[in-house]
Design an enzyme around this catalytic site. Structure first.
Site, PDB file in Angstrom:
ATOM      1  N   CYS A   2      -2.100  -8.374  -7.678  1.00  0.00           N
ATOM      2  CA  CYS A   2      -2.568  -9.019  -8.801  1.00  0.00           C
ATOM      3  C   CYS A   2      -1.735 -10.347  -9.180  1.00  0.00           C
ATOM      4  O   CYS A   2      -0.840 -10.343  -8.431  1.00  0.00           O
ATOM      5  CB  CYS A   2      -2.789  -7.998  -9.949  1.00  0.00           C
ATOM      6  SG  CYS A   2      -3.766  -6.776  -9.350  1.00  0.00           S
ATOM      7  N   ARG A  50      -6.972  -9.438 -11.726  1.00  0.00           N
ATOM      8  CA  ARG A  50      -7.040  -8.382 -10.680  1.00  0.00           C
ATOM      9  C   ARG A  50      -7.596  -8.436  -9.234  1.00  0.00           C
ATOM     10  O   ARG A  50      -8.760  -9.147  -9.334  1.00  0.00           O
ATOM     11  CB  ARG A  50      -7.700  -6.966 -11.379  1.00  0.00           C
ATOM     12  CG  ARG A  50      -7.478  -5.662 -10.476  1.00  0.00           C
ATOM     13  CD  ARG A  50      -8.421  -4.762 -11.205  1.00  0.00           C
ATOM     14  NE  ARG A  50      -8.235  -3.467 -10.693  1.00  0.00           N
ATOM     15  CZ  ARG A  50      -9.092  -2.295 -10.607  1.00  0.00           C
ATOM     16  NH1 ARG A  50     -10.008  -2.482 -11.135  1.00  0.00           N
ATOM     17  NH2 ARG A  50      -8.468  -1.249  -9.724  1.00  0.00           N
ATOM     18  N   LEU A 263      -1.434  -7.464  11.228  1.00  0.00           N
ATOM     19  CA  LEU A 263      -1.186  -8.880  11.794  1.00  0.00           C
ATOM     20  C   LEU A 263      -0.446  -8.349  13.139  1.00  0.00           C
ATOM     21  O   LEU A 263       0.637  -7.800  12.954  1.00  0.00           O
ATOM     22  CB  LEU A 263      -0.242  -9.703  11.170  1.00  0.00           C
ATOM     23  CG  LEU A 263      -0.744  -9.673   9.375  1.00  0.00           C
ATOM     24  CD1 LEU A 263      -0.032 -10.672   8.653  1.00  0.00           C
ATOM     25  CD2 LEU A 263      -2.155 -10.274   9.335  1.00  0.00           C
ATOM     26  N   SER A 377       1.992  -6.277   7.717  1.00  0.00           N
ATOM     27  CA  SER A 377       2.770  -7.320   8.599  1.00  0.00           C
ATOM     28  C   SER A 377       4.325  -6.718   8.882  1.00  0.00           C
ATOM     29  O   SER A 377       4.657  -5.937   7.957  1.00  0.00           O
ATOM     30  CB  SER A 377       2.907  -8.600   7.631  1.00  0.00           C
ATOM     31  OG  SER A 377       3.763  -9.585   8.125  1.00  0.00           O
TER      32      SER A 377
END
EC number: 6.3.5.4
Length: 614
Positions: A2, A50, A263, A377
């Site tokens: 957020c 949000r 990723l 990641s």
């Protein structure tokens, strides 16, 4: 994830300032595309955007809870990975919950334990919590600084937010930059000194810090910092502990009520996380893991191996995706896209950044967002386990400066004489390096070699890693994608930081102990593949495009950039062979082409933010 913003003001009634609060909140719409909320009292205004990840139907912010005669209001950006355990502990203390989201766990934790609640959190977070009875704001940032928190402390006023743009939307915060800010941009950048916000009025809450803001002012304290402790485990025991910690960390971070992916570059770090994710999904019956990779048009033709990038990623990505049975998505970008997105990447950071290294990530995240809301990641493994080439080279270890920025003299020469005399770039970088070295916690009896490696580890974790974490946060959140970074789990960082160097390089390989910990998790050839960093374009068209645009700016003669740089030197560099070389401008990825792209970002920043230099 957020975005939040707000301010405290003891001199005026903020209930009359709703329009300003709405403007500040609106600047963070990309961070939170799913919902918006504000809360105002006479002396505190809070705004929130949000991105729904856990319990989308509930958990709206600002979140308000009352207890007896007190009201607590929270705005929060992050994820608590130990929320289930905390919730059980709080329920055992007769605390009650109305949602399943971690936002409520954080708020109730403060209600139960006060400011010490942060010591219990495992996660990535930044938040501001207003306590109406105490008339004070409690703020905090996670231990490694994965999530941002900027603030401007003024007389009777405290303005804050997830990104500088939210503060700059407040009429009392101006886009002014002084000598410190210019030095940060031109000699430290795209890194930043911890706590420095570049703009004159802006600071940043440092990683592992919290603070109380009330009528008496701001009291900052550190609830966490790197500590040096003896390491007593053997190589085998160390590898097992690393493997156990990493597995636990990844599994905690796979919890999501929205689509999640990883990723995958085919390197050690991302392959390990993807493999652990696949194992967990198989055990829990959650189906196939989606993986994403990035590449560039004609990279297969233009790639040339060198010390920082020894081999191409594409064959290794295919190897791992096939081995693990993931549903793989390959994104390929071309030069025009990279050049065009430099501006958007600068806007995401609110300042110049890592040029196409940023813009390519932004484009990549935008494509991922079409399929997923959360991504895993591999950031930070190289800083923590000692993977970068500069950990292993005597000239870098003995350079007496930040090893990712060895071309300080060249960078200083690119400044105009007046600016160089004003900001003293070489003195500035020397002082920042001295400050960093003075912080390093050493153990009694360490020999010189051990001290040197501890210093290198400390510098990487506290000075280089934040650069990449900033990049990941701003580029991903600019398109509403949440990216989680398991290697930044503070338990793992604390443990690995104290592993002796000779164990870290077990088997005489960079990140040797991580490789040993992953035996049986990854195929042998992937496990012992030579490190290759985040891919960048090697297309000569990119250099030609950005160099040409810089020369246009110089020839046009109206840019505010021109009074800051040595125009003659920039022109000479643009017209020389050095422009296309592996110029050691910053880190592993920023060389000749990136220097010109970065100059374009500086020009865009000065113009679009109407930056005032004074």
């Amino acid at each position: 994830m957020c975005g939040f913003t707000g301010w405290i003001d003891w001199t005026e009634d903020l209930t009359k300032q709703s329009i300003t609060l709405e403007k500040m909140t609106a600047t963070l719409a990309n961070r939170g595309p799913d919902a918006s909320g504000t809360w105002i009292s006479p002396h505190c205004a809070l705004g929130h955007r949000r991105l729904s990840v856990i319990d989308p139907a509930n958990g709206a912010q600002p979140m308000v809870r009352t207890s007896e005669d007190d009201t607590y209001v929270l705005v929060y950006n992050g994820e608590l990975y130990n929320a289930p355990e905390l919730k059980r502990e709080l329920e055992g203390r007769d605390r009650h919950f109305t949602t399943t989201c971690d936002t409520e766990v954080l708020l109730v934790s403060y209600m139960e334990w006060g400011p010490s609640c942060v010591e219990k959190f495992n996660g990535i977070f930044a938040f501001a919590l207003w306590d109406s009875r105490e008339q004070q704001l409690f703020i905090a940032r996670d231990r490694l600084g994965v999530k941002p928190f900027f603030f401007a402390k003024q007389l009777g006023r405290f303005v804050f937010g997830s990104e500088p743009k939210s503060l700059l939307a407040h009429p009392a915060v101006k886009p002014e930059v002084g000598p410190e800010g210019l030095a940060e941009i031109f000699i430290v950048g795209p890194a930043r000194t911890p706590g420095v916000g570049v703009y004159r009025d802006l600071s940043e809450l440092k990683p592992g810090q919290c603070a109380i803001v009330n009528r008496s002012g701001m009291k900052v304290s550190a609830y966490w910092e790197l500590r040096s402790n003896p390491h007593t485990e053997s190589v085998e025991e160390t590898a097992k502990t690393v493997g156990d910690l990493l597995k636990d960390t990844v599994e905690r971070q796979l919890v999501s009520d929205v689509p999640l992916c990883t990723l995958l570059s085919g390197g050690l770090d991302s392959s390990a996380l993807t493999s652990l994710a696949v194992n967990y999904y198989n055990e829990s019956g959650q189906g196939n893991v989606h993986t994403f990779s990035v590449d560039y048009v004609d990279n297969d033709k233009n790639f040339k191996a060198h010390a920082f990038q020894p081999n191409a990623d594409a064959p290794w990505i295919e190897r791992m995706s096939s081995h693990l049975g993931t549903i793989h998505h390959s994104m390929v970008f071309d030069t025009p896209e990279l050049v065009a997105s430099l501006r958007e990447a600068m806007l995401a950071r609110d300042m110049p950044g890592m040029a196409d290294v940023d813009s390519s990530l932004l484009l990549f995240c935008r494509e991922i967002k079409k399929e997923a809301t959360v991504a895993i990641s591999g950031e930070a493994a190289d800083e923590i386990f000692g993977g970068y080439p500069w950990f292993h080279r005597e000239e870098a270890l003995n350079a007496g400066t930040f090893p990712w920025s060895l071309a300080a003299g060249m960078r200083a020469d690119l400044l105009s004489q007046d600016v160089a005399a004003w900001i003293r770039p070489l003195e500035y970088i020397k002082d920042r390096y001295s400050d960093a070295i003075a912080e390093v916690p050493h153990l009694d009896g360490e020999d010189e070699a051990t001290r040197k490696m501890r210093q290198m580890s400390y510098l990487n974790i506290t000075r280089f890693m934040p650069t990449l974490l900033d990049r990941k946060d701003r580029m991903s959140m600019a398109v509403g994608l949440e990216v989680r970074v398991p290697y930044c789990d503070h338990r793992l960082v604390e443990y690995v930081y104290n592993i002796p160097w000779e164990i870290k390089i077990a088997g005489d390989r960079e990140k040797g102990i991580l490789r040993k910990a992953l035996e049986g998790v990854l195929p042998h050839d992937v496990l012992y593949r030579k490190k290759s960093p985040y891919p960048k374009t090697h297309n000569p068209n990119y250099l030609n495009a950005v160099r040409g645009q810089v020369l246009e700016i110089i020839n046009e003669g109206t840019s505010p950039l021109l009074s800051l740089i040595n125009v003659k030197k920039i022109r000479e560099l643009a017209e020389s062979e050095a422009a296309s070389s592996n110029l050691p401008w910053f880190g592993q990825l920023m060389s000749g082409p990136q220097l010109f792209a970065w100059l374009l970002q500086v020009d865009m920043w000065l113009r679009e933010y109407k930056v005032v230099i004074r």
